[in-house]
Design a protein around this motif. Structure first.
Motif, PDB file in Angstrom:
ATOM      1  N   ALA A   1       0.844  -1.196   0.000  1.00 48.74           N
ATOM      2  CA  ALA A   1       0.000   0.000   0.000  1.00 48.74           C
ATOM      3  C   ALA A   1       0.878   1.245   0.000  1.00 48.74           C
ATOM      4  O   ALA A   1       1.939   1.265   0.623  1.00 48.74           O
ATOM      5  N   PRO A   2       0.448   2.276  -0.721  1.00 43.30           N
ATOM      6  CA  PRO A   2       1.256   3.492  -0.715  1.00 43.30           C
ATOM      7  C   PRO A   2       1.285   4.140   0.660  1.00 43.30           C
ATOM      8  O   PRO A   2       0.344   4.025   1.427  1.00 43.30           O
ATOM      9  N   SER A   3       2.385   4.771   0.939  1.00 43.19           N
ATOM     10  CA  SER A   3       2.516   5.480   2.207  1.00 43.19           C
ATOM     11  C   SER A   3       1.999   6.902   2.030  1.00 43.19           C
ATOM     12  O   SER A   3       1.230   7.195   1.128  1.00 43.19           O
ATOM     13  N   LYS A   4       2.468   7.798   2.856  1.00 42.11           N
ATOM     14  CA  LYS A   4       2.000   9.180   2.871  1.00 42.11           C
ATOM     15  C   LYS A   4       2.227   9.883   1.522  1.00 42.11           C
ATOM     16  O   LYS A   4       3.312   9.816   0.951  1.00 42.11           O
ATOM     17  N   LEU A   5       1.210  10.587   1.057  1.00 43.90           N
ATOM     18  CA  LEU A   5       1.299  11.363  -0.175  1.00 43.90           C
ATOM     19  C   LEU A   5       2.190  12.581   0.052  1.00 43.90           C
ATOM     20  O   LEU A   5       1.994  13.343   0.989  1.00 43.90           O
ATOM     21  N   LYS A   6       3.202  12.766  -0.822  1.00 43.91           N
ATOM     22  CA  LYS A   6       4.136  13.878  -0.686  1.00 43.91           C
ATOM     23  C   LYS A   6       3.901  14.975  -1.725  1.00 43.91           C
ATOM     24  O   LYS A   6       4.192  16.132  -1.474  1.00 43.91           O
ATOM     25  N   TYR A   7       3.386  14.597  -2.918  1.00 42.59           N
ATOM     26  CA  TYR A   7       3.220  15.569  -3.995  1.00 42.59           C
ATOM     27  C   TYR A   7       2.252  15.002  -5.020  1.00 42.59           C
ATOM     28  O   TYR A   7       2.197  13.799  -5.219  1.00 42.59           O
ATOM     29  N   ARG A   8       1.525  15.900  -5.687  1.00 37.22           N
ATOM     30  CA  ARG A   8       0.688  15.468  -6.801  1.00 37.22           C
ATOM     31  C   ARG A   8       0.534  16.598  -7.800  1.00 37.22           C
ATOM     32  O   ARG A   8       0.565  17.783  -7.444  1.00 37.22           O
ATOM     33  N   CYS A   9       0.390  16.217  -9.057  1.00 35.28           N
ATOM     34  CA  CYS A   9       0.186  17.180 -10.139  1.00 35.28           C
ATOM     35  C   CYS A   9      -0.367  16.427 -11.347  1.00 35.28           C
ATOM     36  O   CYS A   9      -0.394  15.195 -11.366  1.00 35.28           O
ATOM     37  N   PHE A  10      -0.777  17.155 -12.356  1.00 38.17           N
ATOM     38  CA  PHE A  10      -1.285  16.537 -13.571  1.00 38.17           C
ATOM     39  C   PHE A  10      -0.121  16.221 -14.500  1.00 38.17           C
ATOM     40  O   PHE A  10       0.871  16.946 -14.554  1.00 38.17           O
ATOM     41  N   CYS A  11      -0.238  15.132 -15.246  1.00 33.69           N
ATOM     42  CA  CYS A  11       0.766  14.803 -16.253  1.00 33.69           C
ATOM     43  C   CYS A  11       0.109  14.048 -17.401  1.00 33.69           C
ATOM     44  O   CYS A  11      -1.038  13.620 -17.298  1.00 33.69           O
ATOM     45  N   LYS A  12       0.846  13.889 -18.476  1.00 33.81           N
ATOM     46  CA  LYS A  12       0.472  13.007 -19.577  1.00 33.81           C
ATOM     47  C   LYS A  12       1.551  11.943 -19.618  1.00 33.81           C
ATOM     48  O   LYS A  12       2.725  12.249 -19.436  1.00 33.81           O
ATOM     49  N   ALA A  13       1.149  10.687 -19.850  1.00 32.80           N
ATOM     50  CA  ALA A  13       2.116   9.606 -19.727  1.00 32.80           C
ATOM     51  C   ALA A  13       1.929   8.544 -20.807  1.00 32.80           C
ATOM     52  O   ALA A  13       0.817   8.284 -21.254  1.00 32.80           O
ATOM     53  N   ILE A  14       3.065   7.954 -21.198  1.00 33.30           N
ATOM     54  CA  ILE A  14       3.056   6.841 -22.140  1.00 33.30           C
ATOM     55  C   ILE A  14       3.952   5.733 -21.610  1.00 33.30           C
ATOM     56  O   ILE A  14       4.860   5.978 -20.816  1.00 33.30           O
TER      57      ILE A  14
ATOM     58  N   GLY B   1      -3.762  10.980 -19.697  1.00 37.22           N
ATOM     59  CA  GLY B   1      -3.750  12.158 -18.841  1.00 37.22           C
ATOM     60  C   GLY B   1      -4.226  11.747 -17.461  1.00 37.22           C
ATOM     61  O   GLY B   1      -5.289  11.141 -17.331  1.00 37.22           O
ATOM     62  N   ALA B   2      -3.443  12.005 -16.458  1.00 36.45           N
ATOM     63  CA  ALA B   2      -3.792  11.525 -15.118  1.00 36.45           C
ATOM     64  C   ALA B   2      -3.106  12.370 -14.052  1.00 36.45           C
ATOM     65  O   ALA B   2      -2.215  13.166 -14.343  1.00 36.45           O
ATOM     66  N   ILE B   3      -3.525  12.136 -12.831  1.00 28.59           N
ATOM     67  CA  ILE B   3      -2.859  12.764 -11.686  1.00 28.59           C
ATOM     68  C   ILE B   3      -1.640  11.909 -11.334  1.00 28.59           C
ATOM     69  O   ILE B   3      -1.753  10.704 -11.131  1.00 28.59           O
ATOM     70  N   PHE B   4      -0.496  12.549 -11.288  1.00 28.09           N
ATOM     71  CA  PHE B   4       0.763  11.915 -10.906  1.00 28.09           C
ATOM     72  C   PHE B   4       0.939  12.147  -9.419  1.00 28.09           C
ATOM     73  O   PHE B   4       0.851  13.285  -8.950  1.00 28.09           O
ATOM     74  N   LYS B   5       1.170  11.063  -8.667  1.00 27.88           N
ATOM     75  CA  LYS B   5       1.310  11.179  -7.212  1.00 27.88           C
ATOM     76  C   LYS B   5       2.642  10.590  -6.769  1.00 27.88           C
ATOM     77  O   LYS B   5       3.024   9.511  -7.200  1.00 27.88           O
ATOM     78  N   VAL B   6       3.305  11.322  -5.902  1.00 30.26           N
ATOM     79  CA  VAL B   6       4.544  10.833  -5.305  1.00 30.26           C
ATOM     80  C   VAL B   6       4.248  10.494  -3.849  1.00 30.26           C
ATOM     81  O   VAL B   6       3.791  11.343  -3.083  1.00 30.26           O
TER      82      VAL B   6
ATOM     83  N   TRP C   1       5.706  24.382 -14.380  1.00 31.18           N
ATOM     84  CA  TRP C   1       5.683  24.724 -12.951  1.00 31.18           C
ATOM     85  C   TRP C   1       5.679  23.493 -12.044  1.00 31.18           C
ATOM     86  O   TRP C   1       5.891  23.613 -10.857  1.00 31.18           O
ATOM     87  N   ALA C   2       5.450  22.318 -12.599  1.00 23.42           N
ATOM     88  CA  ALA C   2       5.425  21.095 -11.785  1.00 23.42           C
ATOM     89  C   ALA C   2       6.844  20.699 -11.374  1.00 23.42           C
ATOM     90  O   ALA C   2       7.773  20.795 -12.165  1.00 23.42           O
ATOM     91  N   LYS C   3       6.991  20.246 -10.137  1.00 19.06           N
ATOM     92  CA  LYS C   3       8.304  19.853  -9.621  1.00 19.06           C
ATOM     93  C   LYS C   3       8.228  18.501  -8.896  1.00 19.06           C
ATOM     94  O   LYS C   3       8.575  18.391  -7.720  1.00 19.06           O
ATOM     95  N   PRO C   4       7.786  17.460  -9.589  1.00 15.11           N
ATOM     96  CA  PRO C   4       7.625  16.173  -8.919  1.00 15.11           C
ATOM     97  C   PRO C   4       8.933  15.547  -8.462  1.00 15.11           C
ATOM     98  O   PRO C   4       8.978  14.870  -7.437  1.00 15.11           O
ATOM     99  N   THR C   5      10.009  15.776  -9.190  1.00 14.64           N
ATOM    100  CA  THR C   5      11.273  15.131  -8.837  1.00 14.64           C
ATOM    101  C   THR C   5      11.872  15.672  -7.542  1.00 14.64           C
ATOM    102  O   THR C   5      12.694  15.006  -6.922  1.00 14.64           O
TER     103      THR C   5
END
Length: 130
Positions: free
Chosen positions: A2-15, A33-38, A89-93
């Motif tokens: 199970a995922p642990s605590k959510l640290k960040y989220r933003c929209f992205c497009k992915a392949i 197109g989806a919400i990217f969650k770290v 403006w997204a900074k997921p890394t």
């Protein structure tokens, strides 16, 4: 797991199954197109879940789409590779706990992308002439 605590989220497009540096291609036309969650122990994008321990390589590409700066994160695991496109403006890394290399690249054009552009220019010329 199970995922642990959510640290960040933003929209992205992915392949998926995207090797090499990013390019204009047919794959991006059908990109998810989806919400990217770290999370603390994994990342998730829509229905995809990738534990950090499974990621063998991560590269953040800085590029431009027309004149707009964008970032594309390539994540490689033993079984797959993903490319995730983010707004400037997204900074997921900043929130990921894995080593991430960075590269500045120009977007390449796939054969499909070049073909579509030739067809569109040809259609525009025929329309103007007629």
């Amino acid at each position: 797991m199970a995922p642990s605590k959510l640290k960040y989220r933003c929209f992205c497009k992915a392949i998926q199954n995207a090797d090499g540096s990013p390019e204009y291609s047919a794959k991006w036309m059908g990109a998810k197109g989806a919400i990217f969650k770290v999370y603390e122990n994994e990342i998730a994008c829509g229905s995809w879940s990738i534990p950090f321990e499974e990621i063998t390589s991560a590269t953040l590409f800085h590029t431009k789409q027309w004149f707009i700066p964008v970032k594309v994160l390539r994540l490689v695991t033993e079984t797959n590779s993903h490319q995730l496109g983010f707004n400037p403006w997204a900074k997921p890394t900043d929130h990921m706990v894995i080593p991430i290399s960075e590269e500045h690249v120009r977007l390449r054009y796939s054969a499909f992308s070049i073909g579509i552009r030739v067809v569109l220019v040809g259609a525009a010329i025929v329309y103007i002439i007629n």
